[in-house]
Design an enzyme around this catalytic site. Structure first.
Site, PDB file in Angstrom:
ATOM      1  N   ASP A 155      -8.948  -0.290   2.030  1.00  0.00           N
ATOM      2  CA  ASP A 155      -8.814   0.224   0.694  1.00  0.00           C
ATOM      3  C   ASP A 155     -10.085  -0.140  -0.021  1.00  0.00           C
ATOM      4  O   ASP A 155     -10.647   0.818  -0.666  1.00  0.00           O
ATOM      5  CB  ASP A 155      -7.658  -0.238  -0.247  1.00  0.00           C
TER       6      ASP A 155
ATOM      7  N   THR B 188      -2.933   5.015  -4.083  1.00  0.00           N
ATOM      8  CA  THR B 188      -2.084   5.900  -3.482  1.00  0.00           C
ATOM      9  C   THR B 188      -0.569   5.643  -3.926  1.00  0.00           C
ATOM     10  O   THR B 188       0.129   6.489  -3.974  1.00  0.00           O
ATOM     11  CB  THR B 188      -1.939   5.433  -1.618  1.00  0.00           C
ATOM     12  N   THR B 189      -0.640   4.373  -4.689  1.00  0.00           N
ATOM     13  CA  THR B 189       0.659   4.167  -5.462  1.00  0.00           C
ATOM     14  C   THR B 189       0.619   4.762  -6.742  1.00  0.00           C
ATOM     15  O   THR B 189       1.468   5.559  -7.150  1.00  0.00           O
ATOM     16  CB  THR B 189       0.878   2.568  -5.686  1.00  0.00           C
TER      17      THR B 189
ATOM     18  N   ASP C  60       0.946  -1.271  -0.064  1.00  0.00           N
ATOM     19  CA  ASP C  60       0.020   0.089  -0.146  1.00  0.00           C
ATOM     20  C   ASP C  60       0.975   1.375   0.040  1.00  0.00           C
ATOM     21  O   ASP C  60       1.551   1.198   1.034  1.00  0.00           O
ATOM     22  CB  ASP C  60      -1.035  -0.038   1.513  1.00  0.00           C
TER      23      ASP C  60
END
Length: 540
Positions: free
Chosen positions: A396, A98-99, A65
């Site tokens: 997530d 998020t990545t 994550d």
């Protein structure tokens, strides 16, 4: 008399201050961000690898994550910290991507680096990036497919597909079918007006397999600290009456609260009797309400525990605040700070209550709650690191499903929307004169990093598949992306690889904003602490 025309040097900054500026400083900041991007690139997508992070105190975390990794990395470069901030913002706003947002920001800076080296003004570049971002966001809104909420079965399928896509890159991807149902049930059990994900309780019990995890449509919390007499209490009820207190039901030695001066032994006994009378009045008032379950945020001592056991009443003291709040949301009633004047309106209820053994721990389950606006996920797994990563993965997925409920427009994942935006921006760039065309083209090229990195992480031929994707999108196949099942390209909308449009819009806007902010910084002033006898660096 001759006067020197030379201006004297004026020192404004403290000795030891490091000031660097100009084109070199912008390039230095970009290189720092590219180092962060390189760290995160291998974690992207269904075949992304995990990263093992060991903190200074020896605690280990295994995760892919982006927000978690960046939070745990000890980043000291001030510009690179910007990427940490946008990753956290993406996590807080939409929960996933998020990545992607960090990799996109890095790639935009990589494209801008070439222009900076060629002497193009950074302000000119930021203007071009902003224009490209506006066009891309508008295009996403135009292309997004809205799924109707009218048909509950169809809408549930949308939520399940979004959850499955969000889990595809996580540790739980192999168990996604099991966890997808759990996540969708959890979000749909909330109040659909505010969708507060904090009301989804997550409890972790080491041991067992991941699919031994339990979804509780109500509240579950670990058995609280208990006194003698607890085991004599009943551990199962049907349609119980529940009273929730913020009252301490424990005998306190009088010396703890006050100093009492007595002249006769009888006077001391009167004080003790008065204290016993007070607590018995409280206990009898509670028993008179007809409550079967007594919960309190404060301790319930051994006297009270035995009193309740004798009357077939279950009690739990020292219930955590967050658990008590979720109990009230689920069973109804209200929290009381007194034991007198309790009415039936103050009591909650549920269909079933039972104490259950899960692994080595015991949990109290409140199921079939009439006011059920909350639920609990009890996660199992072989190691604490595994359960922690399952929790992050579910967070997530829960956030993605939550966004899909409130914004039910979706786009295809697997690099499909990025390739379509890239093609659209390249076409638009041809209609623009001057250097601005280069900047918009650079933005279009940066978007291709997502499908390219997905291919690289899966061990596929990125160059061949990207050429196929460009060809397909040129022919009007807007939803063509990487299909990992066939190791080729395919229509990801038809394959149900869906993501909420909001995730993509937020990622593009955050990445562009971060890139523009970093490009606008061309000077860094760093104040260093004085060392070695108080003399700063450079002092002599």
């Amino acid at each position: 008399m001759a006067f020197s025309s030379q201006t004297p040097t004026i020192v404004v900054l403290k000795e030891g201050t490091d000031a660097s500026q100009g084109k070199g400083q912008i390039l230095n900041n970009i290189n720092a961000c590219l180092a962060i991007q390189d760290t995160l690139k291998p974690t992207l997508g269904p075949f992304g690898s995990d990263i093992l992070i060991v903190s200074s105190n020896g605690k280990t975390t295994i995760s892919n994550d982006g927000a978690t990794i960046l939070k745990l990395l000890d980043i000291v470069h001030p510009a690179a910290k910007m990427l940490v901030d946008i990753s956290r913002a993406q996590d807080a706003e939409v929960g996933d991507g998020t990545t992607s947002v960090t990799i996109l920001a890095g790639e935009l800076l990589k494209e801008a680096k070439t222009f900076i080296e060629d002497g193009i003004s950074s302000h000119f570049i930021t203007r071009g990036l902003r224009k490209a971002n506006e066009l891309a966001v508008a295009k996403i809104k135009e292309l997004a497919v809205e799924v109707k909420k009218d048909d509950p079965a169809e809408f549930r399928q949308l939520l399940e597909r979004c959850a499955t896509t969000a889990m595809s890159s996580k540790l739980i991807s192999k168990n996604s079918e099991f966890f997808t149902q759990m996540v969708v049930n959890a979000v749909l059990s909330l109040d659909q007006n505010d969708l507060d994900e904090n009301l989804i309780g997550i409890k972790k019990v080491p041991g067992g397999a991941m699919e031994d995890s339990i979804f509780v449509d109500g509240v579950a919390f670990e058995k609280t600290f208990s006194y003698a007499g607890f085991e004599q209490q009943p551990k199962r009820f049907t349609d119980p009456k529940i009273v929730s207190l913020n009252v301490e039901l424990e005998l306190k030695a009088e010396r703890d609260n006050a100093e009492v001066r007595v002249e006769q032994v009888q006077d001391y006994q009167d004080v003790v009797d008065a204290e016993w009378k007070i607590i018995f009045n409280k206990l009898e008032a509670i028993a008179a309400t007809g409550a079967n379950i007594v919960l309190s945020k404060l301790p319930i001592g051994d006297l009270a525990t035995q009193f309740f056991a004798d009357r077939n009443i279950f009690c739990a003291g020292r219930v955590a605040s967050e658990d008590m709040d979720r109990v009230l949301k689920a069973v109804g009633g209200r929290i009381l700070s007194t034991c007198s004047g309790i009415t039936s309106d103050d009591l909650g209820t549920c269909a079933n209550f039972e104490e259950v053994q899960i692994g080595s721990q015991r949990y109290n389950f409140f199921k079939g709650c009439p006011e059920a606006k909350t639920c609990t996920l009890v996660l199992r797994g072989g190691a604490e690191q595994v359960i922690a990563e399952v929790e992050r993965s579910l967070h997530d997925a829960i956030m993605i499903v939550k966004r899909a409920v409130s914004h039910n427009s979706v786009v295809a994942g697997g690099g499909a929307i990025e390739m379509e935006l890239s093609k659209y921006l390249r076409d638009y760039a041809r209609t623009v004169a001057g250097k601005q065309q280069l900047i918009i083209n650079g933005y279009a090229k940066a978007l291709e990093v997502i499908p390219r990195q997905l291919c690289e992480n899966a061990g596929l031929d990125g160059i061949e598949l990207l050429n196929k994707l460009r060809s397909a999108h040129a022919k009007g196949e807007i939803w063509y992306g990487i299909d990992f099942q066939r190791e080729n390209v395919g229509n990801n909308m038809a394959s149900f690889i869906w993501e909420p449009a909001l995730v993509k819009i937020n990622a593009l806007e955050s990445a562009t904003e971060a890139a523009n902010l970093l490009l606008s910084v061309d000077e860094t002033i760093k104040n260093e602490d004085s060392q070695e006898g108080g003399r700063g660096r450079g002092a002599y």
